[in-house]
Design a protein around this motif. Sequence first.
Motif, PDB file in Angstrom:
ATOM      1  N   LEU A   1      -3.611   9.602   7.416  1.00 56.81           N
ATOM      2  CA  LEU A   1      -4.585   8.710   6.790  1.00 56.81           C
ATOM      3  C   LEU A   1      -4.672   7.363   7.506  1.00 56.81           C
TER       4      LEU A   1
ATOM      5  N   GLU B   1      -9.951  -1.649   5.643  1.00 57.52           N
ATOM      6  CA  GLU B   1     -11.121  -2.511   5.464  1.00 57.52           C
ATOM      7  C   GLU B   1     -10.661  -3.957   5.295  1.00 57.52           C
TER       8      GLU B   1
ATOM      9  N   GLU C   1      -7.856   3.564   2.780  1.00 57.89           N
ATOM     10  CA  GLU C   1      -9.207   3.166   3.177  1.00 57.89           C
ATOM     11  C   GLU C   1      -9.438   1.681   2.887  1.00 57.89           C
ATOM     12  N   ALA C   2      -9.041   1.261   1.679  1.00 60.94           N
ATOM     13  CA  ALA C   2      -9.197  -0.154   1.308  1.00 60.94           C
ATOM     14  C   ALA C   2      -8.311  -1.050   2.170  1.00 60.94           C
TER      15      ALA C   2
ATOM     16  N   CYS D   1       0.844  -1.204   0.000  1.00 58.21           N
ATOM     17  CA  CYS D   1       0.000   0.000   0.000  1.00 58.21           C
ATOM     18  C   CYS D   1       0.876   1.249   0.000  1.00 58.21           C
TER      19      CYS D   1
ATOM     20  N   LYS E   1      -1.885   7.616  -0.331  1.00 57.63           N
ATOM     21  CA  LYS E   1      -3.057   7.592  -1.210  1.00 57.63           C
ATOM     22  C   LYS E   1      -4.310   7.234  -0.401  1.00 57.63           C
ATOM     23  N   GLU E   2      -5.244   8.162  -0.326  1.00 57.91           N
ATOM     24  CA  GLU E   2      -6.415   7.984   0.535  1.00 57.91           C
ATOM     25  C   GLU E   2      -7.202   6.721   0.198  1.00 57.91           C
ATOM     26  N   ALA E   3      -7.509   6.500  -1.067  1.00 64.48           N
ATOM     27  CA  ALA E   3      -8.325   5.336  -1.441  1.00 64.48           C
ATOM     28  C   ALA E   3      -7.619   4.031  -1.086  1.00 64.48           C
ATOM     29  N   GLU E   4      -6.305   3.979  -1.275  1.00 69.04           N
ATOM     30  CA  GLU E   4      -5.553   2.770  -0.936  1.00 69.04           C
ATOM     31  C   GLU E   4      -5.579   2.506   0.566  1.00 69.04           C
TER      32      GLU E   4
ATOM     33  N   GLU F   1      -8.047   6.001   9.536  1.00 70.72           N
ATOM     34  CA  GLU F   1      -8.759   4.784   9.181  1.00 70.72           C
ATOM     35  C   GLU F   1      -8.684   3.732  10.288  1.00 70.72           C
TER      36      GLU F   1
END
Length: 253
Positions: free
Chosen positions: A128, A74, A70-71, A61, A65-68, A132
């Motif tokens: 980040l 999760e 967050e994923a 990761c 990168k925000e989307a990375e 999360e």
Amino acid sequence: MDLKDKVVVITGGGRGLGRAMALELANKGARLALVDLNQDDLDETLNQVKAAGSDGRTYVCNVSKEAEVEALFESIVADMGGLNGLVNNAGITRDGLFIKVKDGEIVSKMSMDQWNLVMDVNLTGTFLCAREAAAQMIKNKQEGCIINISSISRSGNMGQTNYTATKAGVEAMAVTWAKELARYGIRAASIAPGYIGTEMVMAMKEEAREKIAAGIPAKRLGKPEEIAHTVSFILENDYVSGRCFEVDGGLRI
């Protein structure tokens, strides 16, 4: 926190301080979620974690990168059944003088690339990952702890305007989170290592290492295991929060 079977995320877990932290926590029975950009490094750390009698998973990761991110969190919770701790260890340097002058003329300035790259990984990445992690802990009603890796350089160090700004920032963020998240049973703290004998430092010429050690009151470099031990202390002591632990052999920059 009893670390037996607890899930702890370590960013920058592929080598160096991150690997030492993983082995320290593995020896205490924690299950590790190891995060880095290099899969080969992650695999080697995981092999050593398993040899120590524990287990974990690896995740590639880019923490900036925000989307990375967050994923990532999760996936960690889905894969490992929860989340109890985070060590924000991922970081980079892009050293250089703020302004370089020769014979009265400005010859170079710290570039925006040097500034932005360090900000993105060290400061934004820490923000980040902690955001999360805290969101998952609150969502799943799990108490936990977030540890930011700062640096002795947070007080200001020549040639490191960008790095010092981020390391001062991650310490201050940990104080803020300790105050905001206590109501959810989440603690936050930071560690400010001095000169530590990681692979990068040990690759320096011996004379250079000796010169560094001579300026440290303890007259030696720190060991990665000593930073790792500080991580386990913070995780295990439920009344520790909002503080920065200086582990530098008595050195002050």
